[in-house]
Scaffold this motif. Structure first.
Motif, PDB file in Angstrom:
ATOM      1  N   TRP A 117       0.798  -1.222   0.000  1.00 57.26           N
ATOM      2  CA  TRP A 117       0.000   0.000   0.000  1.00 57.26           C
ATOM      3  C   TRP A 117       0.831   1.273   0.000  1.00 57.26           C
ATOM      4  O   TRP A 117       0.282   2.366   0.081  1.00 57.26           O
ATOM      5  CB  TRP A 117      -0.959  -0.008   1.193  1.00 57.26           C
ATOM      6  CG  TRP A 117      -1.991  -1.072   1.042  1.00 57.26           C
ATOM      7  CD1 TRP A 117      -2.119  -2.216   1.774  1.00 57.26           C
ATOM      8  CD2 TRP A 117      -3.038  -1.107   0.066  1.00 57.26           C
ATOM      9  NE1 TRP A 117      -3.170  -2.972   1.323  1.00 57.26           N
ATOM     10  CE2 TRP A 117      -3.759  -2.309   0.274  1.00 57.26           C
ATOM     11  CE3 TRP A 117      -3.443  -0.250  -0.955  1.00 57.26           C
ATOM     12  CZ2 TRP A 117      -4.849  -2.667  -0.509  1.00 57.26           C
ATOM     13  CZ3 TRP A 117      -4.529  -0.602  -1.741  1.00 57.26           C
ATOM     14  CH2 TRP A 117      -5.220  -1.793  -1.517  1.00 57.26           C
ATOM     15  N   TYR A 121      -3.211   4.214  -4.042  1.00 55.53           N
ATOM     16  CA  TYR A 121      -4.476   4.713  -3.539  1.00 55.53           C
ATOM     17  C   TYR A 121      -5.263   3.569  -2.898  1.00 55.53           C
ATOM     18  O   TYR A 121      -5.238   2.436  -3.364  1.00 55.53           O
ATOM     19  CB  TYR A 121      -5.300   5.342  -4.660  1.00 55.53           C
ATOM     20  CG  TYR A 121      -4.685   6.574  -5.267  1.00 55.53           C
ATOM     21  CD1 TYR A 121      -3.970   7.491  -4.490  1.00 55.53           C
ATOM     22  CD2 TYR A 121      -4.821   6.842  -6.627  1.00 55.53           C
ATOM     23  CE1 TYR A 121      -3.415   8.622  -5.047  1.00 55.53           C
ATOM     24  CE2 TYR A 121      -4.268   7.982  -7.201  1.00 55.53           C
ATOM     25  CZ  TYR A 121      -3.560   8.865  -6.405  1.00 55.53           C
ATOM     26  OH  TYR A 121      -3.002   9.988  -6.960  1.00 55.53           O
ATOM     27  N   ARG A 122      -5.964   3.896  -1.840  1.00 55.46           N
ATOM     28  CA  ARG A 122      -6.700   2.867  -1.104  1.00 55.46           C
ATOM     29  C   ARG A 122      -7.887   2.331  -1.912  1.00 55.46           C
ATOM     30  O   ARG A 122      -8.457   3.036  -2.754  1.00 55.46           O
ATOM     31  CB  ARG A 122      -7.191   3.426   0.238  1.00 55.46           C
ATOM     32  CG  ARG A 122      -8.096   4.626   0.124  1.00 55.46           C
ATOM     33  CD  ARG A 122      -8.532   5.142   1.481  1.00 55.46           C
ATOM     34  NE  ARG A 122      -9.174   6.446   1.352  1.00 55.46           N
ATOM     35  CZ  ARG A 122     -10.446   6.639   1.027  1.00 55.46           C
ATOM     36  NH1 ARG A 122     -11.227   5.589   0.814  1.00 55.46           N
ATOM     37  NH2 ARG A 122     -10.939   7.850   0.931  1.00 55.46           N
ATOM     38  N   THR A 123      -8.267   1.119  -1.607  1.00 58.34           N
ATOM     39  CA  THR A 123      -9.456   0.505  -2.208  1.00 58.34           C
ATOM     40  C   THR A 123     -10.457   0.116  -1.126  1.00 58.34           C
ATOM     41  O   THR A 123     -11.383  -0.653  -1.383  1.00 58.34           O
ATOM     42  CB  THR A 123      -9.070  -0.744  -3.027  1.00 58.34           C
ATOM     43  OG1 THR A 123      -8.391  -1.682  -2.171  1.00 58.34           O
ATOM     44  CG2 THR A 123      -8.170  -0.372  -4.190  1.00 58.34           C
ATOM     45  N   GLN A 124     -10.233   0.640   0.079  1.00 59.80           N
ATOM     46  CA  GLN A 124     -11.136   0.387   1.193  1.00 59.80           C
ATOM     47  C   GLN A 124     -11.841   1.682   1.578  1.00 59.80           C
ATOM     48  O   GLN A 124     -11.331   2.773   1.338  1.00 59.80           O
ATOM     49  CB  GLN A 124     -10.361  -0.138   2.424  1.00 59.80           C
ATOM     50  CG  GLN A 124      -9.600  -1.422   2.194  1.00 59.80           C
ATOM     51  CD  GLN A 124      -8.206  -1.196   1.649  1.00 59.80           C
ATOM     52  OE1 GLN A 124      -7.809  -0.066   1.403  1.00 59.80           O
ATOM     53  NE2 GLN A 124      -7.467  -2.266   1.436  1.00 59.80           N
ATOM     54  N   PRO A 142     -13.760   4.629  -2.153  1.00 58.79           N
ATOM     55  CA  PRO A 142     -12.706   4.136  -3.051  1.00 58.79           C
ATOM     56  C   PRO A 142     -12.979   4.454  -4.516  1.00 58.79           C
ATOM     57  O   PRO A 142     -12.051   4.776  -5.264  1.00 58.79           O
ATOM     58  CB  PRO A 142     -12.723   2.625  -2.792  1.00 58.79           C
ATOM     59  CG  PRO A 142     -13.215   2.488  -1.392  1.00 58.79           C
ATOM     60  CD  PRO A 142     -14.221   3.580  -1.229  1.00 58.79           C
ATOM     61  N   SER A 146      -9.780   7.836  -7.132  1.00 62.64           N
ATOM     62  CA  SER A 146      -8.991   8.026  -8.348  1.00 62.64           C
ATOM     63  C   SER A 146      -9.533   9.191  -9.184  1.00 62.64           C
ATOM     64  O   SER A 146      -8.755   9.953  -9.782  1.00 62.64           O
ATOM     65  CB  SER A 146      -8.964   6.746  -9.176  1.00 62.64           C
ATOM     66  OG  SER A 146     -10.272   6.367  -9.567  1.00 62.64           O
TER      67      SER A 146
END
Length: 259
Positions: A117, A121-124, A142, A146
């Motif tokens: 990580w 960029y976070r996906t949570q 999430p 982007s």
């Protein structure tokens, strides 16, 4: 200039409230006598106080002895601050754009996040909670991250190309800081990166003296107000009201004028 996410709505009011003498105060900045070719006093100030805002127990004098004079401390005491120092040093020699910001996050999060990580960029889903367990902020989803970060860096690119008065530079530097921490794009390290981004933008527009501004120290000395002013915008990202952001935007320039 059509900005997509870095709001200009408060600029006129901001310009009315900025004290006179900002350019003179900035021009008077100079490096500290403690600095050497291999050690920056003001980078140490920045990294120590930015880390202290995040709860790290680190003493500036001890860190200077460690970084400048090579005095050893327990690695757990200095490693996260060393990582942030590396990120600031990287920014001081690198142009500001999306990939360089991702690289700065890799550096500063080396001992905060797993390698998976770092710079990603976070996906949570992400929320910020109080010590009492109460949710005080829900960040961008999430799916939004982007998209919002694309707007964010497009705006920065436009601002870097445009000639701005020094007061406008300070305004947009603070706005960059505020919008970034509200998007909250990383799993951790958002505050550290936001404060670095603010100064990075100043340096891109105004030159290397910007790195001598002790903004991180100012934010730490007023850290309760710092968080209060960030919270003024609202609880959830889609409902944020950036027209309530003036108290936060004024903190950087007022701290600068107090020096």
């Amino acid at each position: 200039m059509q900005l997509q996410i870095l709001s200009s709505s408060l600029l006129d009011q901001y310009l009315l409230e900025v004290p006179k003498g900002l350019k003179e105060a900035f021009d008077s900045l100079k490096d500290a006598q403690l600095s050497t070719p291999n050690f920056s006093f003001y980078t140490s100030v920045a990294t120590v106080f930015s880390s202290k805002i995040e709860g790290e127990e680190i003493d500036l004098d001890s860190y200077i002895k460690h970084k400048r004079d090579g005095i050893s401390f327990q690695p757990d005491y200095t490693k996260k601050i060393d990582d942030l120092y590396s990120a600031y040093s990287f920014a001081q020699t690198t142009r500001l754009h999306e990939e360089s910001v991702k690289e700065s996050h890799k550096l500063l999060s080396k001992h905060i996040l797993s390698k998976t990580w770092q710079g990603k960029y976070r996906t949570q889903n992400m929320y910020v909670s109080t010590d009492e367990g109460r949710i005080e902020y829900v960040a961008a989803t999430p799916a939004q991250v982007s998209i919002e970060m694309q707007k964010f860096f497009l705006d920065i690119g436009l601002l870097l190309e445009k000639e701005l008065a020094i007061e406008e530079v300070f305004y947009y530097a603070s706005m960059i800081h505020l919008v970034f921490v509200k998007i909250h794009p990383w799993n951790d390290g958002n505050g550290r990166n936001g404060r670095l981004l603010e100064k990075w933008f100043l340096a891109e527009k105004l030159g290397e003296k910007a790195w001598f501004i002790q903004s991180e120290k100012t934010y730490y000395q007023h850290h309760q107000l710092y968080y209060t002013n960030i919270r003024l915008l609202g609880l959830e990202y889609p409902e944020l009201d950036f027209d309530k952001g003036l108290p936060f935007l004024m903190m950087l320039v007022m701290g600068m004028m107090e020096k």
